[in-house]
Enzyme design. Sequence first.
Site, mmCIF file in Angstrom:
data_model
loop_
_atom_site.group_PDB
_atom_site.id
_atom_site.type_symbol
_atom_site.label_atom_id
_atom_site.label_comp_id
_atom_site.label_asym_id
_atom_site.label_seq_id
_atom_site.Cartn_x
_atom_site.Cartn_y
_atom_site.Cartn_z
ATOM 1 C CG ASP A 8 -0.417 0.329 2.511
ATOM 2 O OD1 ASP A 8 0.818 0.500 2.605
ATOM 3 O OD2 ASP A 8 -1.176 0.444 3.489
ATOM 4 C CG HIS A 9 -0.809 4.837 1.288
ATOM 5 N ND1 HIS A 9 -1.865 3.941 1.411
ATOM 6 C CD2 HIS A 9 -0.806 5.581 2.434
ATOM 7 C CE1 HIS A 9 -2.464 4.148 2.579
ATOM 8 N NE2 HIS A 9 -1.844 5.123 3.217
ATOM 9 C CB CYS A 65 1.077 -1.915 4.942
ATOM 10 S SG CYS A 65 1.102 -2.815 6.502
ATOM 11 N N GLY A 66 2.469 0.338 6.140
ATOM 12 C CA GLY A 66 3.153 1.258 7.041
ATOM 13 C C GLY A 66 3.916 0.542 8.137
ATOM 14 C CB THR A 67 2.975 -1.176 11.084
ATOM 15 O OG1 THR A 67 1.704 -1.731 10.711
ATOM 16 C CG2 THR A 67 2.782 0.231 11.630
ATOM 17 N N GLY A 68 3.443 -3.119 8.471
ATOM 18 C CA GLY A 68 3.445 -4.556 8.167
ATOM 19 C C GLY A 68 2.352 -5.297 8.912
ATOM 20 C CB ILE A 69 0.512 -4.516 12.025
ATOM 21 C CG1 ILE A 69 1.790 -4.466 12.855
ATOM 22 C CG2 ILE A 69 -0.619 -5.136 12.833
ATOM 23 C CD1 ILE A 69 1.730 -3.514 14.055
ATOM 24 N N GLY A 70 -1.090 -4.529 9.365
ATOM 25 C CA GLY A 70 -2.356 -4.703 8.648
ATOM 26 C C GLY A 70 -2.247 -5.747 7.551
ATOM 27 C CG MET A 71 0.254 -5.226 3.992
ATOM 28 S SD MET A 71 -0.839 -5.616 2.597
ATOM 29 C CE MET A 71 -0.318 -4.333 1.430
ATOM 30 C CG HIS A 98 12.222 -22.578 13.791
ATOM 31 N ND1 HIS A 98 12.511 -22.315 15.120
ATOM 32 C CD2 HIS A 98 13.331 -23.168 13.283
ATOM 33 C CE1 HIS A 98 13.739 -22.731 15.402
ATOM 34 N NE2 HIS A 98 14.267 -23.244 14.297
ATOM 35 N NE ARG A 132 12.593 -28.407 17.587
ATOM 36 C CZ ARG A 132 13.763 -28.232 16.965
ATOM 37 N NH1 ARG A 132 14.247 -29.205 16.194
ATOM 38 N NH2 ARG A 132 14.440 -27.113 17.111
ATOM 39 C CG HIS A 133 10.551 -26.552 13.304
ATOM 40 N ND1 HIS A 133 10.423 -25.815 14.465
ATOM 41 C CD2 HIS A 133 11.862 -26.870 13.196
ATOM 42 C CE1 HIS A 133 11.601 -25.679 15.020
ATOM 43 N NE2 HIS A 133 12.496 -26.315 14.280
HETATM 44 C C1 RB5 Z 1 -1.958 3.282 6.241
HETATM 45 O O1 RB5 Z 1 -1.973 4.564 6.764
HETATM 46 C C2 RB5 Z 1 -1.541 2.285 7.313
HETATM 47 O O2 RB5 Z 1 -2.559 2.127 8.226
HETATM 48 C C3 RB5 Z 1 -1.170 0.971 6.678
HETATM 49 O O3 RB5 Z 1 -0.131 1.162 5.768
HETATM 50 C C4 RB5 Z 1 -0.663 -0.111 7.623
HETATM 51 O O4 RB5 Z 1 0.354 0.377 8.446
HETATM 52 C C5 RB5 Z 1 -1.683 -0.825 8.397
HETATM 53 O O5 RB5 Z 1 -1.368 -1.741 9.153
#
Ligand code: RB5
Length: 149
Positions: A8-9, A65-71, A98, A132-133
């Site tokens: 994403d952006h 993405c910004g943090t990688g968390i949402g993705m 693993h 085991r993994h």
């Molecule tokens: C976009 O602003 C941001 O929320 C997205 O890139 C990502 O970090 C979400 O987890």
Amino acid sequence: MKIALGSDHGGITLREAVIKAVADGGHELIDFGTDKSDSCDYPDYALLVANAVVSGVADKGILLCGTGIGMSIAANKVKGIRCAHVTDVFSAQMCAEHNNANVIALGGRITDPDTAYKIVTTYLSAAFAGGRHQRRLDKVAAIENGEEL
Ligand code: RB5
């Protein structure tokens, strides 16, 4: 290998480094974008990459993405995806050895391009250790299928 890439952006600052790491490793890139800075929705790209991996069109996927968390959250909703949110080189190696992660997610607002290059290079070079993994991943799959452990 064929590597699917989606961003994403918030993740496009890492695209160049990731594309170079994929090419330097001798892999083929399947680029789902975005390469634009306009605001967009990360689940759209997570789904494209996840579907490419579970269908076998791609061997592995990389999401930005910004943090990688949402993705990573979005990709892990797709059955068969094991997406690791990775911020360091050791985790990049471990998620392959693993966890047999078939997708990794990185954050453009928390990881610099040099580190992203090393993470991707390490991830794509590492091999699943099995043993085991595999037993543990079978349990993860059982959870995904709503089965008893
Ligand atoms: C976009 O602003 C941001 O929320 C997205 O890139 C990502 O970090 C979400 O987890």
